[in-house]
Design a protein around this motif. Structure first.
Motif, short mmCIF file in Angstrom:
data_model
loop_
_atom_site.label_atom_id
_atom_site.label_comp_id
_atom_site.label_asym_id
_atom_site.label_seq_id
_atom_site.Cartn_x
_atom_site.Cartn_y
_atom_site.Cartn_z
N LEU A 567 0.84 -1.20 0.00
CA LEU A 567 0.00 0.00 0.00
C LEU A 567 0.87 1.25 0.00
CD1 LEU A 567 -2.87 1.20 0.20
CD2 LEU A 567 -2.67 1.03 2.69
N GLY A 568 1.95 1.21 0.78
CA GLY A 568 2.86 2.35 0.81
C GLY A 568 3.53 2.59 -0.53
N LEU A 569 3.82 1.51 -1.24
CA LEU A 569 4.48 1.63 -2.55
C LEU A 569 3.50 1.76 -3.71
CD1 LEU A 569 7.17 -1.17 -2.04
CD2 LEU A 569 7.56 1.29 -1.98
N GLN A 570 2.17 1.69 -3.41
CA GLN A 570 1.13 1.75 -4.45
C GLN A 570 1.34 0.66 -5.51
OE1 GLN A 570 -1.38 4.97 -5.14
NE2 GLN A 570 -1.38 4.07 -3.11
N ASP A 571 1.77 -0.53 -5.06
CA ASP A 571 2.07 -1.63 -5.98
C ASP A 571 0.79 -2.45 -6.22
OD1 ASP A 571 3.01 -3.90 -7.31
OD2 ASP A 571 4.95 -3.80 -6.30
N LEU A 572 0.11 -2.14 -7.32
CA LEU A 572 -1.19 -2.76 -7.59
C LEU A 572 -1.06 -4.26 -7.86
CD1 LEU A 572 -4.22 -2.25 -7.98
CD2 LEU A 572 -3.76 -1.86 -10.41
N SER A 573 -0.02 -4.68 -8.59
CA SER A 573 0.13 -6.10 -8.94
C SER A 573 0.34 -6.95 -7.69
CB SER A 573 1.30 -6.29 -9.91
OG SER A 573 2.51 -5.88 -9.31
N LYS A 574 1.11 -6.44 -6.74
CA LYS A 574 1.34 -7.21 -5.51
C LYS A 574 0.11 -7.20 -4.60
CE LYS A 574 6.36 -6.98 -5.39
NZ LYS A 574 7.58 -6.54 -4.65
N LEU A 575 -0.64 -6.10 -4.61
CA LEU A 575 -1.89 -6.06 -3.85
C LEU A 575 -2.89 -7.06 -4.43
CD1 LEU A 575 -2.27 -2.22 -3.28
CD2 LEU A 575 -2.00 -3.95 -1.50
N LYS A 576 -2.87 -7.22 -5.75
CA LYS A 576 -3.74 -8.21 -6.40
C LYS A 576 -3.32 -9.62 -5.98
CE LYS A 576 -5.68 -9.35 -10.92
NZ LYS A 576 -5.65 -9.05 -12.38
N LYS A 577 -2.04 -9.84 -5.87
CA LYS A 577 -1.54 -11.14 -5.40
C LYS A 577 -1.96 -11.38 -3.95
CE LYS A 577 2.66 -13.93 -5.23
NZ LYS A 577 4.12 -13.95 -5.44
N ASN A 578 -1.97 -10.31 -3.14
CA ASN A 578 -2.45 -10.42 -1.76
C ASN A 578 -3.90 -10.90 -1.73
OD1 ASN A 578 -0.62 -7.43 -0.78
ND2 ASN A 578 0.03 -9.57 -0.79
N LYS A 579 -4.72 -10.38 -2.66
CA LYS A 579 -6.13 -10.80 -2.73
C LYS A 579 -6.24 -12.28 -3.06
CE LYS A 579 -9.57 -8.64 -4.48
NZ LYS A 579 -10.46 -7.97 -5.45
N LYS A 580 -5.37 -12.76 -3.94
CA LYS A 580 -5.37 -14.17 -4.30
C LYS A 580 -5.01 -15.05 -3.10
CE LYS A 580 -3.39 -17.35 -7.72
NZ LYS A 580 -2.42 -17.50 -8.84
N ASN A 581 -4.01 -14.63 -2.34
CA ASN A 581 -3.63 -15.37 -1.13
C ASN A 581 -4.73 -15.32 -0.08
OD1 ASN A 581 -1.11 -16.06 -2.20
ND2 ASN A 581 -0.15 -14.19 -1.44
N LEU A 582 -5.44 -14.19 -0.03
CA LEU A 582 -6.56 -14.06 0.91
C LEU A 582 -7.65 -15.08 0.58
CD1 LEU A 582 -8.22 -12.58 3.12
CD2 LEU A 582 -9.04 -11.06 1.28
N ARG A 583 -7.95 -15.24 -0.72
CA ARG A 583 -8.98 -16.21 -1.12
C ARG A 583 -8.62 -17.62 -0.68
NH1 ARG A 583 -9.52 -12.95 -5.76
NH2 ARG A 583 -8.04 -14.22 -6.94
N LYS A 584 -7.33 -17.97 -0.79
CA LYS A 584 -6.88 -19.29 -0.35
C LYS A 584 -7.12 -19.46 1.15
CE LYS A 584 -3.24 -19.92 -3.83
NZ LYS A 584 -1.77 -20.06 -4.05
#
Length: 751
Positions: A567-584
């Motif tokens: 969030l601090g780096l505004q890294d959208l691709s990694k935040l999207k990956k966080n969502k994928k890990n959250l779903r798991k």
């Protein structure tokens, strides 16, 4: 340059061995599931029976090899160099396609895949030839046997509908006769049932299994064909008498005999008729190579018209192929994965459903429920009660350590094998291009439906699974056609370099597929799940809960840190990956809550009172996951909507929480992994201090709003993150307090 064809031939035979391995891994589902699912015999005995059937079937399959040479395209329209490109494209695409389905754990048809690969590669080369000669697309009819593809598609649709319907009907009648308490009824009707079943399987072996046997004369096969009615009548009389002898005198379970004979019959037919799907192409390439070498002509000028005639396949090739199939059957783990798919979809008991419900499955189940209500209203109550009694499954409670119950009983296993055998034999006698995979799978699904294996708790998932598998079958044809066509085009235009590149690609894909599959197996084995068949003690509850808490804490800790950093780096691709890990993580919690019913049922009598503790543990874990879910999703949404970044002071404050939270979570992880809970009180105190720190940051943000803060979106996100972090810490404190109290009570009881 001519040496390239020798290299291609060697490559084709290497690919054939690999294709046998991946192909058998998929098709083993056809003849093993009934015996394995019903546990009719020890697994080694089942494998031995199937292995014998495969060897006999493989040696008798020489008559079926003509499909690869002239069944799909007209060989006289192609030259030797073109034929070799077609065969290479087919084998590469076949291996990749079958390995894909094996990795997904889905059964597919090797017959359909090989036919449409041959069709796709031949169409690709034909169009290139037509374009070079200045012809039109209509000239394609001269190159391709177009009626074959239409027959295959018709056979798919016909076999799916008929196999499902007939399997459902026969199983329903069989269950009405035998019920689930079939042992008593077996004494009365088992001999007749055995006579019908074994006669049908004998007919299946004679008509389907031995169709391509080279050492049986055409006159003998003709006599069998002309006297089918007499063979069936005498066979029924003979096998009925033998069956009653087995039941009354030998005291054998006739259903076990039927299942083992059926397994042998289907294995025989599989090897005898489907072996062409794996080695037919390289055998055809070897025969083409021999013809070309003998001619001494230029490969680009040598016509393959001679392939249209009869060419005998050496028996040594067939035997070696059968040997590879048997070894694969015993060693392949992917075969077990594909087998598990059908067994789970057929299981009489509740299992971990692997398919998600969809619109079609919900619609079908709702329609079936409504139709059932209409039937109950129409039928007399006495008849309804009688039917219900026949489908009432006896309740069995197993002692700890006993093997799990069969997925379905031997009545259904016998019906699956016999009905599949009869339908395949009838289809063969009518010259309909039926797929053994489609028939056996759909018979199993139909019998599962009528046997009420798909109850209200599981139907929507099972029907979705069937739709997924059927969809995969049609995808097989489309993908096979396109892949082979593209590979053939690339090799025709790219020459030797393209061939080498495609072989390397196939090798890399297979290696990667194997490593991914191996990792999945390790992850599955490492998952700490209780065995539904075992009784669970208080000590095991503590162990199970400790493992669950540790795993969730590890992932929560990692997710929280990553989200704050990204969030601090505004890294959208990694935040999207966080969502994928959250779903798991959410799916894992859902699985644990889904198993709650079985967990409580599995508790021993002295541990039932502890079930509330386990429920509360899952509830607190659910609260923690919901909090991290809000943090992950809203952080992603904020950046995805291109809102202003949080200010430096806000990110710094969030990071300060993360720096304090991380060591506390790591301590929890360490304690629960080691099942050492003496430090819980210290961790709780540390978390309470962190809770006060978060409250101070909330007040700090309120002061900012009154003075310098100008962004409503930032304020909404920041407050949301702080409040959910507060809830996350509170839920973890409650969880630790609960666990500490339970552990202390358990120590007191032990003393």
């Amino acid at each position: 340059m001519d040496q390239i064809y020798l290299i291609m031939l060697v490559a084709l035979f290497v690919l054939a061995v690999i294709d046998l391995v991946v192909g058998v891994s998929n098709d083993a589902v056809n003849f093993l599931n009934a015996a394995i699912g019903s546990k009719a015999a020890p697994i080694k005995a089942i494998m031995i029976v199937a292995s014998v059937g495969i060897i006999i079937g493989a040696v008798s399959s020489s008559g079926m090899m003509e499909v690869a040479r002239k069944g799909i395209f007209n060989p006289e329209q192609f030259y030797f160099n073109e034929i070799m490109i077609i065969f290479m494209a087919v084998m590469i695409s076949d291996i990749l396609l079958l390995d894909l389905f094996n990795s997904l754990g889905l059964p597919t048809s090797t017959t359909v895949s090989i036919v449409f690969e041959l069709l796709g590669a031949a169409v690709s080369i034909s169009l290139l030839k037509i374009y070079a000669d200045g012809g039109s697309v209509t000239d394609l009819l001269n190159y391709i046997n177009t009626s074959k593809a239409a027959q295959i598609i018709f056979g798919i649709l016909l076999s799916v509908v008929i196999a499902f319907s007939v399997g459902a009907f026969i199983q329903y009648i069989s269950r009405l006769i035998f019920s689930f308490r079939y042992h008593k009824n077996l004494q009365l009707y088992g001999g007749v049932f055995g006579g019908v079943a074994i006669t049908a399987l004998t007919y299946f072996i004679l008509i389907k299994g031995l169709k391509g046997v080279s050492f049986i004369s055409p006159e003998t096969l003709g006599w069998i064909d002309a006297h089918q009615l007499e063979i069936i009548s005498l066979g029924f009389l003979f096998w009925t008498i033998i069956s009653y002898f087995f039941i009354m005198v030998m005291k054998w379970n006739i259903l076990k005999v039927i299942i083992l004979i059926g397994t042998f019959a289907l294995a025989l037919a599989f090897a005898g008729n489907d072996l062409v799907n794996f080695i037919g192409v390289p055998i055809a390439a070897w025969q083409s190579f021999q013809l070309w070498v003998d001619s001494g002509m230029n490969p680009e000028l040598f016509s393959m018209a001679t392939l249209s005639g009869k060419v005998k396949t050496p028996s040594v090739f067939l035997f070696l192929a059968g040997l590879v199939m048997v070894v694969t059957l015993w060693l392949s783990k992917k075969a077990k994965t594909v087998t598990e798919t059908e067994i789970n979809l057929s299981s009489q008991d509740d299992v971990n459903e692997r398919f998600e419900p969809n619109f079609l499955s919900r619609l079908m189940v709702r329609a079936a429920v409504n139709f059932n209500q209409v039937l109950i209203f129409i039928l007399p109550k006495k008849m309804s009660r009688f039917i219900a009694s026949r489908f009432e499954k006896p309740i069995s409670k197993k002692a700890k350590g006993e093997d799990q119950e069969p997925a379905f009983d031997m009545v259904r296993a016998s019906v699956n094998l016999v009905v599949a055998g009869i339908l395949i034999a009838i289809g063969t006698s009518l010259k309909l291009p039926l797929s053994t995979t489609y028939v056996t799978f759909m018979v199993a699904m139909g019998s599962s439906l009528s046997d009420k294996a798909w109850g209200r708790e599981s139907a929507v998932y099972r029907v979705a699974g069937v739709f997924n598998v059927i969809g995969g079958w049609f995808a097989t044809a489309i993908i096979a056609f396109i892949a082979a066509a593209v590979f053939a085009f690339v090799m025709f235009k790219g020459g030797v370099l393209a061939l080498i590149a495609l072989l390397l690609l196939a090798t890399l894909v297979l290696i990667r597929s194997y490593s991914v599959y191996k990792r999945k197996i390790k992850e599955r084995e490492a998952a700490r799940k209780f065995d539904r068949s075992d009784l669970i003690t208080i000590n095991e509850i503590i162990t199970e809960s400790s493992g669950n808490i540790s795993e969730v804490i590890i992932k929560l800790n990692r997710l929280y840190s990553n989200v704050i950093d990204n969030l601090g780096l505004q890294d959208l691709s990694k935040l999207k990956k966080n969502k994928k890990n959250l779903r798991k993580l959410e799916n894992e919690i859902d699985d644990l809550k889904g198993d709650l019913f079985y967990f409580i049922k599995s508790l021993d009598d002295n541990s039932v009172a502890s079930s509330k503790f386990y429920i509360l543990v899952l509830d607190y874990l659910q609260d923690m996951v919901q909090s991290i879910g809000y943090i992950v999703k809203n952080s992603f949404s904020h950046v995805n909507n291109n809102h202003k970044n949080l200010k430096f002071n806000q990110i710094r404050d969030l990071k300060s929480i993360d720096n304090k939270l991380k060591p506390l979570f790591e301590q929890i992880e360490l304690d629960f992994n080691n099942e050492s809970f003496d430090n819980i009180e210290n961790v709780i105190e540390g978390k309470k201090e962190l809770l006060d720190h978060v409250s101070q940051l909330i007040q700090k943000q309120i002061d900012r709003i009154r003075s310098t803060e100008t962004s409503p979106k930032n304020t909404k996100l920041y407050f949301g993150l702080l409040l959910e972090t507060k809830d996350l810490i509170s839920a973890s404190i409650n969880l630790l307090q609960l666990f500490n109290e339970f552990n202390e009570d358990y120590k007191t009881i032990k003393k």
